[in-house]
Design a protein around this motif. Structure first.
Motif, PDB file in Angstrom:
ATOM      1  N   ARG A  40      34.075  28.139  30.951  1.00 53.85           N
ATOM      2  CA  ARG A  40      34.826  29.221  30.317  1.00 53.85           C
ATOM      3  C   ARG A  40      34.096  30.557  30.453  1.00 53.85           C
ATOM      4  NH1 ARG A  40      36.448  27.591  24.405  1.00 53.85           N
ATOM      5  NH2 ARG A  40      37.552  29.594  24.579  1.00 53.85           N
ATOM      6  N   ARG A  41      32.758  30.540  30.395  1.00 56.84           N
ATOM      7  CA  ARG A  41      32.019  31.791  30.578  1.00 56.84           C
ATOM      8  C   ARG A  41      32.200  32.315  32.004  1.00 56.84           C
ATOM      9  NH1 ARG A  41      28.034  29.748  26.513  1.00 56.84           N
ATOM     10  NH2 ARG A  41      27.150  28.381  28.109  1.00 56.84           N
ATOM     11  N   PHE A  42      32.135  31.423  32.985  1.00 57.08           N
ATOM     12  CA  PHE A  42      32.330  31.853  34.371  1.00 57.08           C
ATOM     13  C   PHE A  42      33.737  32.405  34.562  1.00 57.08           C
ATOM     14  CE2 PHE A  42      33.887  30.959  38.670  1.00 57.08           C
ATOM     15  CZ  PHE A  42      32.988  31.717  39.410  1.00 57.08           C
ATOM     16  N   LEU A  43      34.733  31.677  34.080  1.00 55.12           N
ATOM     17  CA  LEU A  43      36.117  32.122  34.203  1.00 55.12           C
ATOM     18  C   LEU A  43      36.309  33.490  33.554  1.00 55.12           C
ATOM     19  CD1 LEU A  43      39.162  31.613  34.790  1.00 55.12           C
ATOM     20  CD2 LEU A  43      39.272  30.474  32.550  1.00 55.12           C
ATOM     21  N   THR A  44      35.772  33.652  32.359  1.00 58.49           N
ATOM     22  CA  THR A  44      35.941  34.915  31.637  1.00 58.49           C
ATOM     23  C   THR A  44      35.293  36.068  32.390  1.00 58.49           C
ATOM     24  OG1 THR A  44      35.923  33.687  29.556  1.00 58.49           O
ATOM     25  CG2 THR A  44      35.582  36.072  29.423  1.00 58.49           C
ATOM     26  N   GLY A  45      34.084  35.846  32.907  1.00 56.19           N
ATOM     27  CA  GLY A  45      33.402  36.896  33.653  1.00 56.19           C
ATOM     28  C   GLY A  45      34.204  37.358  34.852  1.00 56.19           C
ATOM     29  N   ARG A  46      34.780  36.399  35.573  1.00 59.31           N
ATOM     30  CA  ARG A  46      35.555  36.765  36.766  1.00 59.31           C
ATOM     31  C   ARG A  46      36.863  37.456  36.395  1.00 59.31           C
ATOM     32  NH1 ARG A  46      31.469  36.194  39.230  1.00 59.31           N
ATOM     33  NH2 ARG A  46      31.256  35.412  41.347  1.00 59.31           N
ATOM     34  N   VAL A  47      37.557  36.943  35.408  1.00 63.52           N
ATOM     35  CA  VAL A  47      38.829  37.568  35.015  1.00 63.52           C
ATOM     36  C   VAL A  47      38.581  38.972  34.466  1.00 63.52           C
ATOM     37  CG1 VAL A  47      40.798  37.425  33.448  1.00 63.52           C
ATOM     38  CG2 VAL A  47      39.979  35.366  34.609  1.00 63.52           C
ATOM     39  N   LEU A  48      37.556  39.127  33.659  1.00 64.47           N
ATOM     40  CA  LEU A  48      37.214  40.436  33.110  1.00 64.47           C
ATOM     41  C   LEU A  48      36.850  41.417  34.226  1.00 64.47           C
ATOM     42  CD1 LEU A  48      36.693  42.260  30.701  1.00 64.47           C
ATOM     43  CD2 LEU A  48      34.471  41.147  30.407  1.00 64.47           C
ATOM     44  N   ALA A  49      36.028  40.952  35.163  1.00 64.73           N
ATOM     45  CA  ALA A  49      35.616  41.813  36.279  1.00 64.73           C
ATOM     46  C   ALA A  49      36.805  42.216  37.142  1.00 64.73           C
ATOM     47  CB  ALA A  49      34.560  41.098  37.127  1.00 64.73           C
ATOM     48  N   LYS A  50      37.706  41.285  37.404  1.00 61.19           N
ATOM     49  CA  LYS A  50      38.868  41.608  38.227  1.00 61.19           C
ATOM     50  C   LYS A  50      39.828  42.541  37.498  1.00 61.19           C
ATOM     51  CE  LYS A  50      38.593  37.573  41.209  1.00 61.19           C
ATOM     52  NZ  LYS A  50      39.312  36.501  41.927  1.00 61.19           N
ATOM     53  N   VAL A  52      38.970  44.890  35.266  1.00 62.63           N
ATOM     54  CA  VAL A  52      38.390  46.229  35.305  1.00 62.63           C
ATOM     55  C   VAL A  52      38.462  46.808  36.716  1.00 62.63           C
ATOM     56  CG1 VAL A  52      36.234  47.531  35.026  1.00 62.63           C
ATOM     57  CG2 VAL A  52      36.917  45.843  33.310  1.00 62.63           C
ATOM     58  N   ALA A  53      38.155  45.989  37.724  1.00 60.68           N
ATOM     59  CA  ALA A  53      38.227  46.464  39.104  1.00 60.68           C
ATOM     60  C   ALA A  53      39.642  46.910  39.455  1.00 60.68           C
ATOM     61  CB  ALA A  53      37.757  45.368  40.054  1.00 60.68           C
ATOM     62  N   ALA A  54      40.630  46.153  39.024  1.00 61.01           N
ATOM     63  CA  ALA A  54      42.020  46.504  39.317  1.00 61.01           C
ATOM     64  C   ALA A  54      42.386  47.835  38.677  1.00 61.01           C
ATOM     65  CB  ALA A  54      42.953  45.400  38.804  1.00 61.01           C
ATOM     66  N   GLU A  55      41.952  48.046  37.437  1.00 59.27           N
ATOM     67  CA  GLU A  55      42.247  49.306  36.751  1.00 59.27           C
ATOM     68  C   GLU A  55      41.600  50.484  37.459  1.00 59.27           C
ATOM     69  OE1 GLU A  55      40.904  48.798  32.768  1.00 59.27           O
ATOM     70  OE2 GLU A  55      42.435  47.328  32.247  1.00 59.27           O
ATOM     71  N   ARG A  56      40.349  50.324  37.846  1.00 60.64           N
ATOM     72  CA  ARG A  56      39.613  51.453  38.420  1.00 60.64           C
ATOM     73  C   ARG A  56      40.036  51.759  39.854  1.00 60.64           C
ATOM     74  NH1 ARG A  56      34.617  52.452  35.226  1.00 60.64           N
ATOM     75  NH2 ARG A  56      33.770  53.536  37.035  1.00 60.64           N
TER      76      ARG A  56
END
Length: 229
Positions: A40-50, A52-56
């Motif tokens: 769940r930590r790995f999944l959350t890190g990737r979803v969160l990163a994607k 933010v990347a999509a927004e920016r």
């Protein structure tokens, strides 16, 4: 002034709407974790990163694809990045908190630690410079542990920013006192120069300590938000 965005998240559930955002390589990494909490930590890190990347970058989150190839060994466990994009990301997690820092294309490192960890004399001797260790002398045990992990999160953050990790001896770098604004006071390693290193201690959430480091000459303006998808 450099604007830095930090987002915090609790672990996401392993639901289809999140799992489908992982590519094949990320799915393999997810499956390789044995503990549900690590998955769940790995999944959350990737979803969160994607997210933010999509927004920016003005993309759909489904369109964000990372290259996480390790520069040392070639395996896909390095810092997630989008080649050619004006974006640098750093992910950190501890306990039930996952964090993501985003900057323009300058090196950044984020670290978070639970506040319940203890610091024995061996760890203090291993991690702190003589000047830092002197700041802890005489403190009661709980205050000493809290002060130590201020230093620890700062050190982890700068290690991540350089990309060198523990190849930089922890004792070779000295920070400002634990109760003063974060600053690299001295460095015995050429990978870190006080003139081009900026830090900030972060609020994160109750029960955690965190710090961010950016290799830049600009001062930092850091905003923290708790992200809920």
């Amino acid at each position: 002034m450099m604007e830095i965005e930090v987002r915090w998240s609790s672990p996401l559930p392993t639901e289809e709407r999140f799992m489908r955002l992982l590519d094949d390589v990320e799915q393999e990494r997810f499956a390789a974790y044995r503990q549900e909490a690590d998955k769940r930590r790995f999944l959350t890190g990737r979803v969160l990163a994607k997210t933010v990347a999509a927004e920016r970058l003005g993309l759909a989150v489904e369109a964000v694809k990372f290259d996480a190839t390790c520069e040392d060994c070639g395996k896909p466990h390095g810092r997630p990045r989008i080649p050619g994009a004006d974006l640098t990301l750093s992910i950190s997690h501890s306990g039930d908190l996952i964090g993501l820092a985003a900057t323009p294309s300058v090196p950044v490192g984020l670290d978070v630690e639970t506040a319940t960890r203890r610091a024995d004399d061996g760890l203090i001797e291993y991690a702190l410079s003589p000047a830092e260790a002197a700041h802890l002398a005489g403190l009661p045990p709980e205050e000493k542990a809290a002060a130590f992990f201020v230093y620890w999160t700062r050190k982890e953050a700068v290690m991540k920013a350089t990309g060198k990790g523990l190849r930089i001896p922890l004792q070779s770098i000295t920070f400002s006192r634990y109760d003063e604004p974060a600053r690299l006071a001295a460095s015995g390693d050429p990978a870190l120069d006080p003139a081009t290193t900026r830090l900030a201690d972060l609020k994160a959430v109750d029960g955690y300590r965190a710090a961010i480091a950016v290799l830049t000459t600009q001062e930092l303006s850091v905003t923290e938000q708790h992200w809920v998808p």
